[in-house]
Design a protein around this motif. Sequence first.
Motif, PDB file in Angstrom:
ATOM      1  N   GLU A  85      -7.823  -7.262  -4.184  1.00 13.40           N
ATOM      2  CA  GLU A  85      -7.214  -6.719  -2.962  1.00 13.40           C
ATOM      3  C   GLU A  85      -7.646  -5.276  -2.735  1.00 13.40           C
ATOM      4  O   GLU A  85      -7.815  -4.843  -1.586  1.00 13.40           O
ATOM      5  CB  GLU A  85      -5.690  -6.816  -3.058  1.00 13.40           C
ATOM      6  CG  GLU A  85      -5.168  -8.248  -2.921  1.00 13.40           C
ATOM      7  CD  GLU A  85      -3.672  -8.353  -3.156  1.00 13.40           C
ATOM      8  OE1 GLU A  85      -3.002  -9.033  -2.352  1.00 13.40           O
ATOM      9  OE2 GLU A  85      -3.176  -7.745  -4.127  1.00 13.40           O
ATOM     10  N   ASN A  86      -7.838  -4.530  -3.810  1.00  9.63           N
ATOM     11  CA  ASN A  86      -8.279  -3.142  -3.688  1.00  9.63           C
ATOM     12  C   ASN A  86      -9.691  -3.021  -3.122  1.00  9.63           C
ATOM     13  O   ASN A  86     -10.106  -1.928  -2.714  1.00  9.63           O
ATOM     14  CB  ASN A  86      -8.210  -2.430  -5.044  1.00  9.63           C
ATOM     15  CG  ASN A  86      -6.797  -2.072  -5.433  1.00  9.63           C
ATOM     16  OD1 ASN A  86      -5.908  -2.022  -4.588  1.00  9.63           O
ATOM     17  ND2 ASN A  86      -6.566  -1.838  -6.710  1.00  9.63           N
ATOM     18  N   GLU A 113      -7.755  -9.574   1.793  1.00  5.42           N
ATOM     19  CA  GLU A 113      -6.372  -9.953   2.073  1.00  5.42           C
ATOM     20  C   GLU A 113      -6.270 -11.470   1.928  1.00  5.42           C
ATOM     21  O   GLU A 113      -6.942 -12.218   2.646  1.00  5.42           O
ATOM     22  CB  GLU A 113      -5.964  -9.514   3.477  1.00  5.42           C
ATOM     23  CG  GLU A 113      -5.928  -7.991   3.649  1.00  5.42           C
ATOM     24  CD  GLU A 113      -5.468  -7.585   5.040  1.00  5.42           C
ATOM     25  OE1 GLU A 113      -5.070  -8.480   5.818  1.00  5.42           O
ATOM     26  OE2 GLU A 113      -5.523  -6.385   5.335  1.00  5.42           O
ATOM     27  N   PHE A 114      -5.421 -11.925   1.023  1.00  3.07           N
ATOM     28  CA  PHE A 114      -5.361 -13.361   0.721  1.00  3.07           C
ATOM     29  C   PHE A 114      -4.649 -14.164   1.807  1.00  3.07           C
ATOM     30  O   PHE A 114      -4.937 -15.353   1.989  1.00  3.07           O
ATOM     31  CB  PHE A 114      -4.668 -13.579  -0.619  1.00  3.07           C
ATOM     32  CG  PHE A 114      -5.469 -13.084  -1.794  1.00  3.07           C
ATOM     33  CD1 PHE A 114      -6.679 -13.667  -2.119  1.00  3.07           C
ATOM     34  CD2 PHE A 114      -5.014 -12.022  -2.571  1.00  3.07           C
ATOM     35  CE1 PHE A 114      -7.428 -13.213  -3.183  1.00  3.07           C
ATOM     36  CE2 PHE A 114      -5.755 -11.562  -3.647  1.00  3.07           C
ATOM     37  CZ  PHE A 114      -6.966 -12.149  -3.947  1.00  3.07           C
ATOM     38  N   LYS A 170       0.604 -16.180  -1.775  1.00  9.23           N
ATOM     39  CA  LYS A 170       0.229 -15.070  -0.887  1.00  9.23           C
ATOM     40  C   LYS A 170      -0.200 -15.555   0.502  1.00  9.23           C
ATOM     41  O   LYS A 170      -0.651 -14.757   1.327  1.00  9.23           O
ATOM     42  CB  LYS A 170      -0.888 -14.241  -1.526  1.00  9.23           C
ATOM     43  CG  LYS A 170      -0.394 -13.315  -2.636  1.00  9.23           C
ATOM     44  CD  LYS A 170      -1.517 -12.469  -3.169  1.00  9.23           C
ATOM     45  CE  LYS A 170      -0.995 -11.422  -4.151  1.00  9.23           C
ATOM     46  NZ  LYS A 170      -0.300 -10.292  -3.471  1.00  9.23           N
TER      47      LYS A 170
END
Length: 308
Positions: free
Chosen positions: A73-74, A78-79, A101
């Motif tokens: 995510e970093n 975005e899941f 998620k």
Amino acid sequence: MDSENNLLDTDLLFNLSVWEEAWKNRPRSPKYKKKSAPFNTEEAFERWARDYHAQSFTEEGKQRSERIMGWIENQGVEFAGLSILDIGAASGIFTIPFAEKGASVTAVEPYELLVSLMKETIPSSLKSNIEIIKERFEEISIQDKGWEKKYDFAFASMCPAMSDWETIEQAIKCARKYVYISTMAGQREHTLMDELKHVLGISTSYKAGDMGYIQQLLYLKGYSYTMIITREINSFEIPLEEVIEKLPEWLNTYELPTDEDSLRLAEKYIRDTYKDSTVTFSRGARFGKILIQLEQPNMKKVQAKHTR
């Protein structure tokens, strides 16, 4: 003369065919062979699968999955809303949190036991988000399944199928945006096995792991990616008799001799050294995690998380 040697080294470092050949001929740890292994491989696999499943869904196991997903995510992923192909999904250690998620997940796992454990673990509220394919990924025709560029994200965590470059490229062909691969980036570490190497008078060749080859091949083939190397070591305290029972399997895994004399010598050392009925040791390795950017392969702007 030095300039000629430097030129030769540079040619080797950036020669794609050299690295493709090195990948094919790299040292590999032998797989269990049912006829020659000094233990029942089916029982060993079932024991491993159940232990791995149990450990994966402890708080510590969940935190490990969260750390890996957090690192992804970093990088700007975005899941929520993603379609994900989870290759070698095991019992759902990532499949389930992906679905939690908001992703829709196709989980590819060939082993019936792991599939059944995954089905038992998936919450009923997430079952519509997860499709399970009980096949070997390396044997799947992605053309026949219509999987070419079907998924936003192809994900393969410590998947044995990723040991062949053709399979890695097959995973890449399935994805539109991202591909994640993790694998060994160094030699396995096991302090008890290191002790037994000295006892048995054995020296084994160093195996660097596959990540160095994968990274270099991706670079030479023009892919954009982000990579991290971690060293993950855990400590264990196991009853002595359980260690003796697992000894043939462990010696085989670490490529140490498993003949009767070696087993007898190893058992004697363990019984003489660990007299309190508990064997303590550390085990782990260095692992490489790589995220390939297929769409807009540039640095992502990630918003800092604010805490109140």
